[in-house]
Design a protein around this motif. Structure first.
Motif, PDB file in Angstrom:
ATOM      1  N   TYR A 137     -55.029  31.674 -59.616  1.00 55.07           N
ATOM      2  CA  TYR A 137     -55.132  31.711 -58.155  1.00 55.07           C
ATOM      3  C   TYR A 137     -53.754  32.023 -57.584  1.00 55.07           C
ATOM      4  CZ  TYR A 137     -55.870  30.348 -53.308  1.00 55.07           C
ATOM      5  OH  TYR A 137     -55.941  30.362 -51.942  1.00 55.07           O
ATOM      6  N   GLU A 138     -53.720  32.742 -56.478  1.00 54.75           N
ATOM      7  CA  GLU A 138     -52.459  32.984 -55.800  1.00 54.75           C
ATOM      8  C   GLU A 138     -52.658  33.163 -54.303  1.00 54.75           C
ATOM      9  OE1 GLU A 138     -50.948  37.282 -56.174  1.00 54.75           O
ATOM     10  OE2 GLU A 138     -51.912  36.907 -58.117  1.00 54.75           O
ATOM     11  N   GLN A 139     -51.638  32.756 -53.568  1.00 51.25           N
ATOM     12  CA  GLN A 139     -51.647  32.856 -52.107  1.00 51.25           C
ATOM     13  C   GLN A 139     -50.219  33.200 -51.668  1.00 51.25           C
ATOM     14  OE1 GLN A 139     -53.374  29.499 -49.826  1.00 51.25           O
ATOM     15  NE2 GLN A 139     -51.458  29.424 -48.673  1.00 51.25           N
ATOM     16  N   ASN A 140     -50.017  34.408 -51.194  1.00 47.97           N
ATOM     17  CA  ASN A 140     -48.667  34.855 -50.798  1.00 47.97           C
ATOM     18  C   ASN A 140     -47.644  34.560 -51.900  1.00 47.97           C
ATOM     19  OD1 ASN A 140     -49.741  35.543 -48.251  1.00 47.97           O
ATOM     20  ND2 ASN A 140     -49.343  33.474 -47.472  1.00 47.97           N
TER      21      ASN A 140
ATOM     22  N   PRO B  24     -40.638  35.771 -50.729  1.00 45.47           N
ATOM     23  CA  PRO B  24     -39.382  35.052 -50.989  1.00 45.47           C
ATOM     24  C   PRO B  24     -39.198  33.920 -49.978  1.00 45.47           C
ATOM     25  CG  PRO B  24     -39.036  37.438 -50.867  1.00 45.47           C
ATOM     26  CD  PRO B  24     -40.394  37.166 -50.319  1.00 45.47           C
ATOM     27  N   LEU B  25     -38.941  32.725 -50.506  1.00 46.19           N
ATOM     28  CA  LEU B  25     -38.776  31.546 -49.657  1.00 46.19           C
ATOM     29  C   LEU B  25     -37.634  30.683 -50.189  1.00 46.19           C
ATOM     30  CD1 LEU B  25     -42.553  30.568 -49.407  1.00 46.19           C
ATOM     31  CD2 LEU B  25     -41.173  31.450 -47.512  1.00 46.19           C
ATOM     32  N   LEU B  26     -37.099  29.839 -49.313  1.00 43.57           N
ATOM     33  CA  LEU B  26     -36.108  28.862 -49.757  1.00 43.57           C
ATOM     34  C   LEU B  26     -36.787  27.866 -50.700  1.00 43.57           C
ATOM     35  CD1 LEU B  26     -34.401  28.228 -46.314  1.00 43.57           C
ATOM     36  CD2 LEU B  26     -33.223  29.103 -48.344  1.00 43.57           C
ATOM     37  N   PRO B  27     -36.196  27.593 -51.866  1.00 38.44           N
ATOM     38  CA  PRO B  27     -36.869  26.749 -52.857  1.00 38.44           C
ATOM     39  C   PRO B  27     -36.431  25.282 -52.896  1.00 38.44           C
ATOM     40  CG  PRO B  27     -35.126  27.970 -53.920  1.00 38.44           C
ATOM     41  CD  PRO B  27     -35.075  28.341 -52.456  1.00 38.44           C
ATOM     42  N   ALA B  28     -35.343  24.946 -52.179  1.00 39.95           N
ATOM     43  CA  ALA B  28     -34.784  23.595 -52.264  1.00 39.95           C
ATOM     44  C   ALA B  28     -34.516  23.232 -53.730  1.00 39.95           C
ATOM     45  CB  ALA B  28     -35.711  22.596 -51.583  1.00 39.95           C
ATOM     46  N   SER B  29     -34.831  22.003 -54.120  1.00 38.27           N
ATOM     47  CA  SER B  29     -34.422  21.521 -55.442  1.00 38.27           C
ATOM     48  C   SER B  29     -35.217  22.074 -56.612  1.00 38.27           C
ATOM     49  CB  SER B  29     -34.479  19.985 -55.486  1.00 38.27           C
ATOM     50  OG  SER B  29     -33.353  19.425 -54.854  1.00 38.27           O
TER      51      SER B  29
ATOM     52  N   THR C  10     -36.601  32.334 -53.719  1.00 39.55           N
ATOM     53  CA  THR C  10     -37.467  32.648 -54.849  1.00 39.55           C
ATOM     54  C   THR C  10     -38.899  32.654 -54.338  1.00 39.55           C
ATOM     55  OG1 THR C  10     -37.992  32.109 -57.154  1.00 39.55           O
ATOM     56  CG2 THR C  10     -37.794  30.261 -55.651  1.00 39.55           C
ATOM     57  N   SER C  11     -39.838  32.977 -55.198  1.00 39.53           N
ATOM     58  CA  SER C  11     -41.251  33.033 -54.806  1.00 39.53           C
ATOM     59  C   SER C  11     -42.061  32.078 -55.674  1.00 39.53           C
ATOM     60  CB  SER C  11     -41.794  34.448 -54.968  1.00 39.53           C
ATOM     61  OG  SER C  11     -41.822  34.811 -56.341  1.00 39.53           O
TER      62      SER C  11
ATOM     63  N   MET D 236     -45.322  25.957 -52.026  1.00 36.99           N
ATOM     64  CA  MET D 236     -44.060  26.165 -51.317  1.00 36.99           C
ATOM     65  C   MET D 236     -44.260  26.117 -49.805  1.00 36.99           C
ATOM     66  SD  MET D 236     -42.022  28.969 -53.630  1.00 36.99           S
ATOM     67  CE  MET D 236     -40.464  28.518 -52.882  1.00 36.99           C
ATOM     68  N   ALA D 237     -43.273  25.486 -49.163  1.00 37.82           N
ATOM     69  CA  ALA D 237     -43.209  25.427 -47.696  1.00 37.82           C
ATOM     70  C   ALA D 237     -44.411  24.730 -47.072  1.00 37.82           C
ATOM     71  CB  ALA D 237     -43.010  26.815 -47.104  1.00 37.82           C
ATOM     72  N   ALA D 238     -44.742  23.548 -47.596  1.00 39.19           N
ATOM     73  CA  ALA D 238     -45.728  22.687 -46.938  1.00 39.19           C
ATOM     74  C   ALA D 238     -44.989  21.851 -45.888  1.00 39.19           C
ATOM     75  CB  ALA D 238     -46.415  21.786 -47.957  1.00 39.19           C
TER      76      ALA D 238
END
Length: 386
Positions: free
Chosen positions: A55-58, A62-67, A179-180, A259-261
């Motif tokens: 499964y994949e969604q976007n 590329p997003l900020l990944p934090a830790s 990163t993605s 990512m990005a919740a």
């Protein structure tokens, strides 16, 4: 008119054949997306052994990944240990720079010493930024050189939407640290190949400094989700809440990246939903390496050679594992010399009329070509016995 009707019927059949997903292929259509309703910017679900995306969604955004940046940091540390450049019992000394790290940390002081293994434990369980930099400096001498190594490794792994600027994911001063979800899954898949990482990523609570400093896992799924094995969380005000969550059930190891919740609870709920969906809909079919008899050899020092089939695994729809059929094809004979590992046949794996994969049948040993004196000796021995 009949011809026209026939044409449209044929067109419909052909169109359906192209649009119908292959057996066990990832269900990523709008119906499934609506069913899952993941409240995050991007997500991906990958089976770890095959690398199959379910499964994949976007997933390539590329997003900020934090830790979760530290997945790559830990991967390079484990590679250094594997290559003999570091040992788990090596004692490292904290630098001034490592001691000055903010964010999540174990409050290392300049000059404080700790073993590589203890530092790995602190990074994996408590996401310690100071411990991560201490390890990076031990591997590369400086954070700058280590970051170059991180980006080089990312390229080698095929991570196409990633650029690192530090070892920990702090993003107050970065300009292009991204990163993605797909790239996170790729590096997570590499990291969980190391048993030492999974040994610590499954721990809920532990201690360091001889029991005087407590460690609590930042990943609550390891406590509450059945089969959870790790792996890494991350959160900042800019990156929001991210996780690379790994879990194993019935021999299938899944990697779920969210990512990005907006909140920690939303992130954990999304990961739980996606993992549950994966385990409910898919299974891992495994055919272990096995002996498959012998093959006749002509002109060799031996009359036959043992054969073995290589291991095969494939993600299949849940419940279809028992329906897999095997079809074996092996040549009747071969001529010397025969190399070990020479492909002489194959096994085809089918579910119904669809082939889900194949594996090679290879020679288990080598067989040299027989020489003149060996032939002579054999003939002479035959007449003596006769």
């Amino acid at each position: 008119m009949k011809r026209l009707i026939s044409f449209f019927i044929l067109f419909a059949i052909l169109t359906a054949s192209f649009l119908t997903p292959a057996l066990g292929s990832p269900a990523v259509d709008s119906t499934v997306a609506a069913e899952l309703s993941l409240n995050c910017v991007s997500a991906i679900l990958m089976e770890s052994e095959t690398g199959r995306v379910l499964y994949e969604q976007n997933a390539d955004q590329p997003l900020l990944p934090a830790s979760i940046t530290k997945i790559m940091t830990l991967l390079l540390v484990m590679k250094a240990i594997e290559d003999g450049k570091l040992r788990l019992d090596d004692m490292l000394t904290c630098s001034d720079r490592a001691a000055s790290m903010g964010g999540s940390q174990i409050y290392l002081e300049e000059g404080e010493q700790m073993t590589v293994e203890e530092l790995i434990k602190c990074v994996v369980i408590s996401s310690a930024n100071d411990a991560a930099l201490m390890l990076a400096e031990a591997v590369a001498g400086s954070e700058e050189v280590f970051v170059d190594m991180m980006n080089r490794c990312a390229r080698e792994l095929g991570m196409k939407n990633t650029n690192f600027e530090n070892t920990n994911g702090l993003d107050d001063t970065v300009t292009n640290h991204v990163t993605s979800a797909r790239d996170v899954a790729i590096m997570s898949r590499e990291l969980i190949k190391y048993d030492k990482i999974l040994e610590y990523s499954k721990i809920w609570m532990d201690t360091t400094r001889n029991g005087t400093f407590g460690l609590t896992n930042t990943n609550r799924l390891v406590r509450f989700y059945k089969g959870a094995t790790g792996l890494k969380t991350g959160s900042t005000s800019k990156a929001k809440f991210c996780v690379s969550a790994t879990a194993m059930r019935d021999g299938m190891h899944l990697i779920c990246v969210i990512m990005a919740a907006d909140t920690r609870d939303i992130r954990n709920a999304a990961a739980t939903t996606l993992l549950d969906w994966g385990f409910a809909n898919y299974a891992l079919y495994v055919f272990e390496e096995a002996d498959t008899g012998e093959l006749k050899v002509t002109g060799g020092v031996e009359d036959s050679v043992s054969l073995k089939a290589r291991r095969f695994c494939c993600v299949v729809p849940k419940g279809s594992e028992s329906k897999v059929e095997r079809f074996v094809e092996v040549r009747e004979t071969t001529s010397a010399p025969v190399k070990e590992g020479e492909v002489v046949g194959s096994i085809k794996f089918n579910i119904g009329n669809e082939t889900i994969g194949t594996t090679d049948i290879v020679t288990a040993t080598r067989v040299d070509k027989i020489g003149f004196w060996q032939v002579f000796t054999r003939i002479f021995s035959y007449f003596l016995i006769a």
